[in-house]
Design a protein around this motif. Structure first.
Motif, PDB file in Angstrom:
ATOM      1  N   GLU A 137       0.823  -1.210   0.000  1.00 60.71           N
ATOM      2  CA  GLU A 137       0.000   0.000   0.000  1.00 60.71           C
ATOM      3  C   GLU A 137       0.858   1.261   0.000  1.00 60.71           C
ATOM      4  O   GLU A 137       0.527   2.237  -0.666  1.00 60.71           O
ATOM      5  CB  GLU A 137      -0.947   0.003   1.198  1.00 60.71           C
ATOM      6  CG  GLU A 137      -2.071  -1.004   1.091  1.00 60.71           C
ATOM      7  CD  GLU A 137      -2.975  -0.765  -0.111  1.00 60.71           C
ATOM      8  OE1 GLU A 137      -3.319   0.404  -0.397  1.00 60.71           O
ATOM      9  OE2 GLU A 137      -3.341  -1.751  -0.753  1.00 60.71           O
ATOM     10  N   LEU A 138       1.958   1.244   0.746  1.00 62.58           N
ATOM     11  CA  LEU A 138       2.848   2.408   0.774  1.00 62.58           C
ATOM     12  C   LEU A 138       3.500   2.639  -0.579  1.00 62.58           C
ATOM     13  O   LEU A 138       3.648   3.777  -1.028  1.00 62.58           O
ATOM     14  CB  LEU A 138       3.918   2.237   1.856  1.00 62.58           C
ATOM     15  CG  LEU A 138       3.436   2.403   3.286  1.00 62.58           C
ATOM     16  CD1 LEU A 138       4.553   2.069   4.267  1.00 62.58           C
ATOM     17  CD2 LEU A 138       2.925   3.813   3.518  1.00 62.58           C
ATOM     18  N   LEU A 167       0.920   4.074  -2.989  1.00 60.85           N
ATOM     19  CA  LEU A 167       0.284   5.315  -2.578  1.00 60.85           C
ATOM     20  C   LEU A 167       0.346   6.418  -3.639  1.00 60.85           C
ATOM     21  O   LEU A 167      -0.649   7.100  -3.862  1.00 60.85           O
ATOM     22  CB  LEU A 167       0.880   5.802  -1.253  1.00 60.85           C
ATOM     23  CG  LEU A 167       0.138   6.938  -0.564  1.00 60.85           C
ATOM     24  CD1 LEU A 167      -1.311   6.536  -0.277  1.00 60.85           C
ATOM     25  CD2 LEU A 167       0.847   7.308   0.728  1.00 60.85           C
ATOM     26  N   ALA A 209      -2.546   6.308  -6.030  1.00 60.80           N
ATOM     27  CA  ALA A 209      -3.899   6.321  -5.467  1.00 60.80           C
ATOM     28  C   ALA A 209      -4.866   7.194  -6.263  1.00 60.80           C
ATOM     29  O   ALA A 209      -6.000   6.772  -6.516  1.00 60.80           O
ATOM     30  CB  ALA A 209      -3.863   6.749  -4.007  1.00 60.80           C
TER      31      ALA A 209
END
Length: 81
Positions: free
Chosen positions: A6-7, A10, A13
């Motif tokens: 997820e990082l 990011l 996104a």
């Protein structure tokens, strides 16, 4: 592992969010396009336009044919599903 993923993702996104929004809009547009009541309402509106003199017979026939073809496609899809 999920947090690291997820990082790393990011920065993407906003793109993923825009993709989700586009999918939702497409889903709703398809739902409305394939709704028989919408086609029937459009046929009534088209008839009203002809009655009020807003369109001529040729335009009415062309648009009516397209709507009837769409309605037939809907019936075939529903009978095949």
């Amino acid at each position: 592992m999920g947090l690291l993923k997820e990082l790393l993702l990011l920065p993407a996104a906003p793109v993923r969010g825009a993709g989700w929004v586009l999918r939702q809009v497409l889903t709703e547009a398809e739902r409305q396009y394939y709704d028989p009541s919408v086609v029937q309402r459009e046929l009534r509106e088209l008839s009203g336009q002809l009655d009020r003199g807003e369109i001529d017979e040729a335009e009415f026939d062309r648009r009516e044919d397209a709507l009837l073809d769409r309605l037939e496609e809907l019936r075939q899809r529903s009978s095949g599903a």
